[in-house]
Design a protein around this motif. Structure first.
Motif: not given
Ligand SMILES: Nc1nc2c(ncn2[C@@H]2O[C@H](COP(=O)(O)OP(=O)(O)OP(=O)(O)O)[C@@H](O)[C@H]2O)c(=O)[nH]1
Length: 453
Positions: A258, A262-263, A404, A430
């Motif tokens: 989280g 991934t993002t 943000d 996002e």
């Molecule tokens: N506002 C905002 N949201 C973000 C940002 N980066 C990621 N997110 C959001 O954070 C949430 C989690 O992001 P992921 O990229 O799925 O995180 P992860 O670490 O891969 O998480 P897992 O898939 O559970 O392992 C998603 O809803 C994204 O859209 C950012 O810079 N700003």
């Protein structure tokens, strides 16, 4: 919209807390000064003088009525300074048009503001911070972070003074307060509340007080001093992701679930692609189908292949396959996503260690970067995560996401102060282009609200 604009707008959400706090501290024990006692502008010529056309130019300089010389020196973005980034780094060309060799011209939608297409720029611009540049050959790897777009008009780098003067309308009452113990204490508390951490907050406050203690200071002076302190702390860690000539350069991405791994991988892949790099992604969190799917979506968005393995299979085995594929295809980068389960640290440590062991069979220097992705909204918890991940992986740099809309941006200062790990990029949204290079001055100004007007 430029990255700077986005960052500014978005960070202001968070900075407002700090900014409001500073204002409150000043109001609490301060008093309003008269406009500006020492206003250097020589009181101009008398006044109206209706029909006398002789303005007596001899004795009076030229100060035009009261329009204060517009200090806006729109910094004519000479190509040499446009690309503030090093050659071998991530950074967003905000426009996917992958202009092949040497044409850093932005895509059609970028509307460069009368900016001479920085054709030669990449050559001229000597990258500031760099580690081990990439081939600085034909293609400008790091075209400009914030390309030509609107950056220049926003006077992002015109310095704090310019910003300050721009913000405080001439003649506005200035609140001043004696910087005494009480004010210093309030300042410390505010910085701690802004997630800077106790040690950092105390040190920053002490530095601000130095030379000012016992004196009457204005809100702007305090904000400027604070921004200066923050920028000073952040300067050494603001370093783009180093790129190496090695193919593939292996980037291991770690972080709790989280946090935005991934993002961030998707955004980075997109930027690398835009910079002409070929990228392969390995969906190393094989235990969570949803995580894999999510990565596939991002891979599609970025136009990058994502290697997956059946649910529950060995991540190290997937990493090995991905390494083979990346090598066979001559890919420039291989980004490996990993699981972020901290519940069982031992397992995670073993899993990461195995991935590293396996890819080293293919390249003893891999991974070349181990990126820890941190969620800024977790505040002080981010510090714990760095501690933990440094134990389980050889973290080489940070990406801070979700800056943000969080009131916890101050944690970056604490991180920089405590660990000194490079901050390669920050997530400010996002969307695929919501990953900005980390600029200490912009960050400091945004955090303290200096540029908020
Ligand atoms: N506002 C905002 N949201 C973000 C940002 N980066 C990621 N997110 C959001 O954070 C949430 C989690 O992001 P992921 O990229 O799925 O995180 P992860 O670490 O891969 O998480 P897992 O898939 O559970 O392992 C998603 O809803 C994204 O859209 C950012 O810079 N700003």
């Amino acid at each position: 919209m430029s990255f700077f604009g986005k960052l500014k707008n978005k960070l202001f959400k968070s900075s407002s807390k700090l900014e409001e706090g500073l204002d409150a501290i000043m109001q609490e024990g301060g008093t309003e000064d008269a406009p500006e006692p020492s206003s250097p502008t020589p009181t101009p010529t008398p006044t109206p003088q209706p029909a006398t056309p002789t303005p007596a130019p001899a004795d009076v300089p030229p100060p035009p009525a009261e329009t204060p010389e517009p200090p806006v020196e729109t910094p004519a973005p000479t190509p040499s300074e446009t690309p503030p980034q090093t050659p071998g780094e991530i950074v967003p060309p905000s426009d996917p048009a992958p202009t092949p060799a040497g044409t850093p011209a932005p895509g059609p939608d970028a509307t460069p503001p009368a900016d001479p297409m920085p054709a030669p720029a990449p050559e001229i611009a000597p990258p500031p911070p760099l580690e081990m540049p990439v081939p600085r050959d034909p293609e400008p790897v790091s075209p400009p972070v914030e390309t030509p777009t609107e950056t220049p008009t926003e006077t992002p780098r015109s310095g704090f003074l310019g910003r300050l003067f721009g913000r405080e309308p001439a003649g506005a009452p200035v609140v001043r307060r004696v910087l005494d113990d009480e004010m210093l204490e309030s300042l410390e508390e505010l910085l701690i509340a802004a997630d800077m951490g106790v040690d950092t907050a105390l040190r920053v406050s002490a530095n601000i007080a130095e030379g000012r203690f016992g004196k009457r200071v204005s809100t702007q002076e305090i904000k400027q001093a604070l921004a200066g302190e923050v920028a000073r702390i952040m300067e050494p860690v603001a370093r783009p992701l180093p790129l190496y000539p090695k193919k593939p350069q292996v980037v291991l991405v770690v972080g709790v679930n989280g946090s935005g791994k991934t993002t961030t991988i998707g955004k980075l892949a997109s930027q690398f692609r835009a910079a002409g790099k070929s990228v392969v992604i390995a969906a190393g969190d094989t235990f969570r189908a949803a995580a894999v799917e999510q990565l596939q979506v991002w891979g599609q968005r970025a136009g990058v292949p994502v290697l997956t393995a059946p649910e529950g299979s060995d991540p190290a085995s997937l990493a090995f396959d991905a390494m083979s594929k990346a090598q066979a295809e001559g890919a420039d980068l291989l980004m490996i996503d990993t699981a972020g389960r901290l519940q069982n640290r031992q397992d995670l440590m073993e899993e990461l260690a195995k991935i590293v062991r396996v890819i080293r069979k293919k390249d003893p220097d891999a991974p070349h970067n181990t990126l820890l992705v941190l969620d800024a909204t977790t505040g002080q918890n981010a510090l714990n995560q760095v501690e933990i991940f440094r134990q389980v992986a050889d973290v080489s740099g940070l990406v801070m996401t979700k800056l943000d809309g969080t009131a916890k941006g101050g944690v970056l200062v604490a991180l920089a102060d405590r660990f000194g790990l490079p901050i390669h990029a920050i997530g400010v949204g996002e969307q695929i282009d919501d990953l900005a290079p980390f600029d200490p001055e912009e960050f400091a100004a945004a955090l303290t609200g200096l540029d908020n007007g």
